[in-house]
Design a protein around this motif. Structure first.
Motif, PDB file in Angstrom:
ATOM      1  N   CYS A 124       0.833  -1.211   0.000  1.00 51.93           N
ATOM      2  CA  CYS A 124       0.000   0.000   0.000  1.00 51.93           C
ATOM      3  C   CYS A 124       0.867   1.260   0.000  1.00 51.93           C
ATOM      4  N   LEU A 125       1.991   1.220   0.701  1.00 46.72           N
ATOM      5  CA  LEU A 125       2.906   2.359   0.693  1.00 46.72           C
ATOM      6  C   LEU A 125       3.483   2.592  -0.705  1.00 46.72           C
ATOM      7  N   GLN A 126       3.824   1.525  -1.401  1.00 42.76           N
ATOM      8  CA  GLN A 126       4.331   1.644  -2.768  1.00 42.76           C
ATOM      9  C   GLN A 126       3.257   2.188  -3.703  1.00 42.76           C
ATOM     10  N   MET A 127       2.027   1.705  -3.539  1.00 37.76           N
ATOM     11  CA  MET A 127       0.930   2.213  -4.357  1.00 37.76           C
ATOM     12  C   MET A 127       0.608   3.658  -4.010  1.00 37.76           C
ATOM     13  N   SER A 128       0.803   4.019  -2.759  1.00 39.24           N
ATOM     14  CA  SER A 128       0.574   5.402  -2.329  1.00 39.24           C
ATOM     15  C   SER A 128       1.518   6.367  -3.046  1.00 39.24           C
ATOM     16  N   GLU A 129       2.774   5.967  -3.178  1.00 38.90           N
ATOM     17  CA  GLU A 129       3.761   6.813  -3.864  1.00 38.90           C
ATOM     18  C   GLU A 129       3.414   7.006  -5.338  1.00 38.90           C
ATOM     19  N   LEU A 135      -8.508  -0.713  -2.612  1.00 38.63           N
ATOM     20  CA  LEU A 135      -9.483  -0.973  -1.543  1.00 38.63           C
ATOM     21  C   LEU A 135      -9.343  -2.447  -1.148  1.00 38.63           C
ATOM     22  N   ILE A 136      -8.802  -2.665   0.043  1.00 41.32           N
ATOM     23  CA  ILE A 136      -8.511  -4.016   0.532  1.00 41.32           C
ATOM     24  C   ILE A 136      -9.374  -4.314   1.748  1.00 41.32           C
ATOM     25  N   VAL A 137     -10.103  -5.424   1.689  1.00 39.27           N
ATOM     26  CA  VAL A 137     -10.966  -5.845   2.793  1.00 39.27           C
ATOM     27  C   VAL A 137     -10.380  -7.122   3.392  1.00 39.27           C
ATOM     28  N   ILE A 138     -10.171  -7.113   4.711  1.00 44.10           N
ATOM     29  CA  ILE A 138      -9.635  -8.280   5.407  1.00 44.10           C
ATOM     30  C   ILE A 138     -10.765  -8.919   6.206  1.00 44.10           C
ATOM     31  N   PRO A 200     -16.776  13.650   4.812  1.00 44.87           N
ATOM     32  CA  PRO A 200     -16.181  14.853   4.192  1.00 44.87           C
ATOM     33  C   PRO A 200     -15.967  14.661   2.695  1.00 44.87           C
ATOM     34  N   ALA A 201     -16.011  15.755   1.956  1.00 45.49           N
ATOM     35  CA  ALA A 201     -15.945  15.710   0.489  1.00 45.49           C
ATOM     36  C   ALA A 201     -14.639  15.098  -0.011  1.00 45.49           C
ATOM     37  N   ARG A 202     -13.597  15.131   0.807  1.00 44.16           N
ATOM     38  CA  ARG A 202     -12.295  14.604   0.351  1.00 44.16           C
ATOM     39  C   ARG A 202     -12.292  13.083   0.233  1.00 44.16           C
ATOM     40  N   PHE A 203     -13.289  12.436   0.804  1.00 39.72           N
ATOM     41  CA  PHE A 203     -13.378  10.985   0.732  1.00 39.72           C
ATOM     42  C   PHE A 203     -14.280  10.575  -0.431  1.00 39.72           C
ATOM     43  N   GLY A 204     -13.773   9.637  -1.258  1.00 41.25           N
ATOM     44  CA  GLY A 204     -14.514   9.199  -2.431  1.00 41.25           C
ATOM     45  C   GLY A 204     -15.286   7.911  -2.181  1.00 41.25           C
ATOM     46  N   LEU A 205     -15.620   7.240  -3.292  1.00 40.95           N
ATOM     47  CA  LEU A 205     -16.432   6.023  -3.210  1.00 40.95           C
ATOM     48  C   LEU A 205     -15.704   4.890  -2.497  1.00 40.95           C
ATOM     49  N   ARG A 206     -14.372   4.828  -2.663  1.00 38.81           N
ATOM     50  CA  ARG A 206     -13.629   3.759  -1.983  1.00 38.81           C
ATOM     51  C   ARG A 206     -13.788   3.877  -0.469  1.00 38.81           C
ATOM     52  N   HIS A 207     -13.648   5.095   0.039  1.00 37.96           N
ATOM     53  CA  HIS A 207     -13.773   5.298   1.482  1.00 37.96           C
ATOM     54  C   HIS A 207     -15.205   5.043   1.947  1.00 37.96           C
ATOM     55  N   SER A 225      -5.884   6.252  -1.374  1.00 31.82           N
ATOM     56  CA  SER A 225      -6.558   7.266  -2.172  1.00 31.82           C
ATOM     57  C   SER A 225      -5.818   7.496  -3.481  1.00 31.82           C
ATOM     58  N   GLU A 226      -6.560   7.460  -4.576  1.00 29.03           N
ATOM     59  CA  GLU A 226      -5.962   7.705  -5.885  1.00 29.03           C
ATOM     60  C   GLU A 226      -5.611   9.174  -6.067  1.00 29.03           C
ATOM     61  N   GLU A 227      -6.352  10.076  -5.415  1.00 30.46           N
ATOM     62  CA  GLU A 227      -6.121  11.518  -5.562  1.00 30.46           C
ATOM     63  C   GLU A 227      -4.950  12.015  -4.719  1.00 30.46           C
ATOM     64  N   THR A 228      -4.886  11.569  -3.460  1.00 31.64           N
ATOM     65  CA  THR A 228      -3.870  12.084  -2.536  1.00 31.64           C
ATOM     66  C   THR A 228      -2.773  11.075  -2.208  1.00 31.64           C
ATOM     67  N   GLY A 229      -3.038   9.790  -2.429  1.00 34.30           N
ATOM     68  CA  GLY A 229      -2.081   8.759  -2.050  1.00 34.30           C
ATOM     69  C   GLY A 229      -2.128   8.406  -0.571  1.00 34.30           C
ATOM     70  N   LYS A 230      -3.014   9.046   0.181  1.00 34.54           N
ATOM     71  CA  LYS A 230      -3.096   8.801   1.620  1.00 34.54           C
ATOM     72  C   LYS A 230      -3.693   7.426   1.897  1.00 34.54           C
TER      73      LYS A 230
END
Length: 257
Positions: A124-129, A135-138, A200-207, A225-230
């Motif tokens: 996830c850190l690599q994908m964040s960069e 979206l991972i569900v455990i 909040p508006a900063r969260f998309g459908l994944r969140h 997040s695809e927009e922020t990488g967070k």
């Protein structure tokens, strides 16, 4: 006094069934604010039963009135937890013979303890960069079969290259969520129920989907997040704060125990 100490086989069975019920309620509430309320109620109930057995009429009467009158309030307070408990009982995995027996084995390792959380977080850190959304569900104790059928069923051993290839932007599998059970990717392109809560508006459908599935089940979610990488970690419909990669890994392992 001798009647109080006289135990029958049915009494042992009664105590065992109550212990099983309390165990699963504790697992359901562990890590939430509601666990403190549950512990308090359990202590009050035990004191009430002791006062009844010792024929302390005044105190047992007061406690009995409090417990009986608070039943409706408890339903309101534990509304979300009751929903999760009923979903767990009614899930297809729970009612199957193999998984039912697995649920009853206290000494067996909990579901998810074999999950390679370090690999998930580091990937996830690599994908964040790279600003790659994920979206991972455990899956934990409650079956997610009711959502996995919306996607593509898989049986792939979890590893970093597989995770990255699934969520690669041009991959046919990158849309939707993946569901991980123990250390196996159980399904991809899974459609999750969206939360009806205001986010909040900063969260998309994944969140919104991650909040939705963790509101309905005991699953854990990690969102990139695809927009922020967070990277967000979501449990019980709430965002869990963490300070570092190590703290996030430790928190997830703790929640899986």
């Amino acid at each position: 006094m001798l009647d109080f100490l006289e135990f029958r086989l049915l009494d042992v069975l009664d105590i065992l069934l109550v212990a099983i019920l309390l165990y699963y309620i504790y697992k359901l509430l562990k890590g939430t604010v509601a666990i403190n309320i549950f512990i308090g109620i359990t202590i009050v109930f035990l004191i009430w039963k002791v006062t009844q057995a010792l024929h302390m009429e005044m105190l047992s009467g007061i406690l009995g009135t409090l417990i009986s009158g608070g039943a409706i309030a408890l339903i309101v307070v534990f509304q979300q937890e009751i929903r999760k408990f009923l979903l767990m009982i009614g899930s297809t995995n729970f009612t199957s013979k193999r998984n039912f027996l697995k649920q009853l084995m206290f000494l067996k390792s909990e579901i998810g303890t074999d999950t390679d959380i370090e690999t998930i977080v580091q990937t996830c850190l690599q994908m964040s960069e790279k600003r790659t959304g994920a979206l991972i569900v455990i899956e934990r104790n409650q079956s997610l079969d009711f959502v996995t059928h919306t996607g593509d069923k898989m049986h792939i051993e979890l590893n970093a290259p597989i995770l990255e290839s699934i969520f690669y932007k041009n991959s046919p599998l990158h849309d939707g969520a993946i569901v991980i059970q123990e250390n196996v990717i159980k399904a991809t392109r899974v459609v999750l129920p969206l939360s009806a809560r205001h986010l909040p508006a900063r969260f998309g459908l994944r969140h919104r989907a991650a909040v939705g599935i963790t509101e309905r089940t005991d699953a854990l979610c990690i969102v990139v997040s695809e927009e922020t990488g967070k990277i967000s970690y979501i449990k019980d419909g709430e965002f869990v704060l963490y300070k570092s990669e190590k703290e996030l890994i430790e928190q997830i392992y703790f929640d899986l125990e």
